[in-house]
Design an enzyme around this catalytic site. Structure first.
Site, PDB file in Angstrom:
ATOM      1  N   PHE A 150       0.853  -1.177   0.000  1.00  0.00           N
ATOM      2  CA  PHE A 150       0.000   0.000   0.000  1.00  0.00           C
ATOM      3  C   PHE A 150       0.899   1.240   0.000  1.00  0.00           C
ATOM      4  O   PHE A 150       1.935   1.266   0.678  1.00  0.00           O
ATOM      5  CB  PHE A 150      -0.898  -0.006   1.229  1.00  0.00           C
ATOM      6  CG  PHE A 150      -1.998   1.012   1.173  1.00  0.00           C
ATOM      7  CD1 PHE A 150      -3.141   0.770   0.438  1.00  0.00           C
ATOM      8  CD2 PHE A 150      -1.882   2.224   1.843  1.00  0.00           C
ATOM      9  CE1 PHE A 150      -4.159   1.708   0.365  1.00  0.00           C
ATOM     10  CE2 PHE A 150      -2.888   3.179   1.781  1.00  0.00           C
ATOM     11  CZ  PHE A 150      -4.034   2.921   1.035  1.00  0.00           C
ATOM     12  N   ASP A 192       1.534  -5.604   7.917  1.00  0.00           N
ATOM     13  CA  ASP A 192       0.411  -4.679   7.823  1.00  0.00           C
ATOM     14  C   ASP A 192      -0.837  -5.515   7.541  1.00  0.00           C
ATOM     15  O   ASP A 192      -1.012  -6.056   6.452  1.00  0.00           O
ATOM     16  CB  ASP A 192       0.645  -3.667   6.704  1.00  0.00           C
ATOM     17  CG  ASP A 192      -0.494  -2.656   6.593  1.00  0.00           C
ATOM     18  OD1 ASP A 192      -1.566  -2.870   7.209  1.00  0.00           O
ATOM     19  OD2 ASP A 192      -0.334  -1.657   5.879  1.00  0.00           O
ATOM     20  N   ARG A 222     -12.496  -3.277  -7.422  1.00  0.00           N
ATOM     21  CA  ARG A 222     -12.427  -4.224  -6.310  1.00  0.00           C
ATOM     22  C   ARG A 222     -13.820  -4.466  -5.743  1.00  0.00           C
ATOM     23  O   ARG A 222     -14.610  -3.530  -5.570  1.00  0.00           O
ATOM     24  CB  ARG A 222     -11.506  -3.693  -5.214  1.00  0.00           C
ATOM     25  CG  ARG A 222     -10.098  -3.375  -5.673  1.00  0.00           C
ATOM     26  CD  ARG A 222      -9.195  -3.024  -4.506  1.00  0.00           C
ATOM     27  NE  ARG A 222      -9.727  -1.933  -3.706  1.00  0.00           N
ATOM     28  CZ  ARG A 222      -9.220  -1.542  -2.541  1.00  0.00           C
ATOM     29  NH1 ARG A 222      -8.168  -2.173  -2.028  1.00  0.00           N
ATOM     30  NH2 ARG A 222      -9.744  -0.530  -1.877  1.00  0.00           N
ATOM     31  N   TYR A 237     -10.989   0.764  10.349  1.00  0.00           N
ATOM     32  CA  TYR A 237     -12.151   1.257   9.601  1.00  0.00           C
ATOM     33  C   TYR A 237     -12.494   0.439   8.372  1.00  0.00           C
ATOM     34  O   TYR A 237     -13.485   0.728   7.705  1.00  0.00           O
ATOM     35  CB  TYR A 237     -11.939   2.725   9.193  1.00  0.00           C
ATOM     36  CG  TYR A 237     -10.636   3.022   8.510  1.00  0.00           C
ATOM     37  CD1 TYR A 237     -10.466   2.796   7.158  1.00  0.00           C
ATOM     38  CD2 TYR A 237      -9.575   3.550   9.231  1.00  0.00           C
ATOM     39  CE1 TYR A 237      -9.264   3.064   6.535  1.00  0.00           C
ATOM     40  CE2 TYR A 237      -8.365   3.834   8.617  1.00  0.00           C
ATOM     41  CZ  TYR A 237      -8.214   3.593   7.259  1.00  0.00           C
ATOM     42  OH  TYR A 237      -7.017   3.866   6.663  1.00  0.00           O
ATOM     43  N   LYS A 238     -11.718  -0.582   8.045  1.00  0.00           N
ATOM     44  CA  LYS A 238     -12.044  -1.394   6.873  1.00  0.00           C
ATOM     45  C   LYS A 238     -13.045  -2.481   7.269  1.00  0.00           C
ATOM     46  O   LYS A 238     -14.175  -2.176   7.628  1.00  0.00           O
ATOM     47  CB  LYS A 238     -10.763  -1.947   6.256  1.00  0.00           C
ATOM     48  CG  LYS A 238      -9.828  -0.856   5.723  1.00  0.00           C
ATOM     49  CD  LYS A 238      -8.620  -1.433   5.017  1.00  0.00           C
ATOM     50  CE  LYS A 238      -7.633  -0.349   4.614  1.00  0.00           C
ATOM     51  NZ  LYS A 238      -8.168   0.600   3.628  1.00  0.00           N
TER      52      LYS A 238
END
Length: 393
Positions: free
Chosen positions: A119, A191, A365, A216-217
């Site tokens: 990322f 991560d 996605r 928050y995902k």
């Protein structure tokens, strides 16, 4: 298409989430809140903050919440009590803290290793840490990462990787890379942002050194929900974090001028945590913990496979555009298709009430969060996708 509830047993959980009728296939970016979140926040604001003010930190367990939420999260991460902390920092800040601490554990080694497909924030933070500590940043492809560790691992202070590719959803197994790091004396840093809540990561069993992830995902803790940090018990007495805030002090209320790190995971604390954000994350974790990570993983896999089945039935040629592994065991919680004019397709899907996200240059996605996505929604989403693709041709 109507799906029988007995074929979709976890669909009952979807009623708990405030989706306003939309189909959320972008939970790898931000999950929707539960309907009961407003009541939970009001309970804390009206029942604790308003009447007790600063005393609520001591009377209502606010000071303990970073550990309380951390232990709850640990049950999804395969981490025993006292090894996960939600201090209230961003994912970027938490990763910086972890990477510097990892390099400090190997002061005589010149290299910080990272995958080029990481990322972007991970790449930026790693580059900054390398400059700060005068280390050499080595950026390698997926296969090159493994090869570099094998051939040059004795030079590596820390190696940063992720168990899920944020673009394609492809999995990377944690155990072999961590074992290779240990064989070469390097510190493994993971991560977990795109894995937590949908994929078993078994941090203790895999002997991971340090790990971070966001709230928050798939966890659904809300916009900008704080990140978490995993530090195993075996490293807690030696790890040296660069961000030495007063809440990480052994006696924070003594207000001494010299920093003395707290025992255990509390040394990873920094400043005063954002209480309401912690409350939101704590609330979001309850149904996930109730279901358990293995059932969540199975559910996410089943939804992803159903998506591909529906696509094969309606537009089989789109399966040729799959950018993710076809084997469900080699994917995380999302898959990606290569679609021409991906951003236009994403916009058309949003107009149809289906939320996905595009990543340049041509990826869309689709994330299958286990508790608020149903098989019926997946079927409708595939219909909307087919219409959107046709509309851009």
């Amino acid at each position: 298409m109507t799906i029988r509830n007995d074929l979709d047993p976890l669909a009952e959980y979807a009623r708990e989430f405030a989706t306003d009728g939309a189909i959320h296939l972008n939970g790898n970016s931000l999950g929707p809140p539960r309907h009961s979140l407003v009541g939970e926040l009001d309970r804390v604001v009206s029942g604790q903050w308003a009447p007790r003010q600063v005393q609520a930190w001591f009377q209502d367990g606010w000071l303990d919440l970073p550990r309380t939420v951390g232990d709850k999260l640990g049950s999804l991460l395969g981490a025993g009590p006292g090894q996960v902390l939600v201090a209230g920092e961003t994912t970027s800040t938490t990763l910086f803290n972890a990477l510097v601490a990892a390099c400090r554990l190997r002061v005589d080694r010149p290299v910080l290793l990272i995958e080029e497909a990481s990322f972007p924030t991970d790449l930026y933070i790693a580059a900054s840490v390398a400059r700060l500590l005068d280390r050499e940043l080595i950026v390698q492809s997926r296969n090159g990462f493994d090869t570099y560790l094998e051939e040059n691992g004795a030079q590596v202070a820390a190696a940063l990787a992720a168990p899920v590719d944020f673009r394609t959803g492809e999995r990377r197994e944690i155990r072999p890379i961590t074992a290779l790091c240990h064989a070469k004396g390097a510190i493994s840093v993971w991560d977990l942002s795109h894995a937590t809540g949908v994929l078993p990561v078994d941090l203790d069993a895999n002997a991971v050194d340090l790990a971070v992830g966001c709230g928050y995902k798939y966890l659904g803790g809300g916009p900008g929900a704080p990140a978490f940090l995993y530090v195993p018990t075996r490293l807690q007495t030696t790890v040296d974090f660069p961000l030495a805030g007063w809440h990480g002090h052994a006696k924070p209320f003594a207000m001494t001028q010299t920093f003395i790190p707290a025992d255990g995971i509390d040394r990873a604390r920094t400043g005063t945590p954002p209480l309401l954000s912690l409350v939101g994350l704590n609330h979001a974790l309850d149904p996930l913990v109730e279901v358990g990570i293995h059932a969540l993983h199975r559910r996410s896999q089943e939804l992803g496979e159903y998506f591909l089945e529906c696509l094969a039935e309606r537009r089989p040629e789109l399966l040729n555009q799959l950018a993710s592994p076809r084997d469900a065991d080699r994917r995380g919680g999302h898959l990606a298709l290569r679609v021409a004019e991906a951003e236009k397709v994403e916009s058309a899907l949003a107009d149809s009430g289906v939320h996905v996200d595009a990543r340049p240059p041509d990826l869309i996605r689709f994330a299958f969060a286990p508790l608020y996505v149903t098989r019926e929604q997946v079927s409708r989403a595939v219909d909307a996708l087919c219409n959107a693709v046709e509309g851009t041709q």
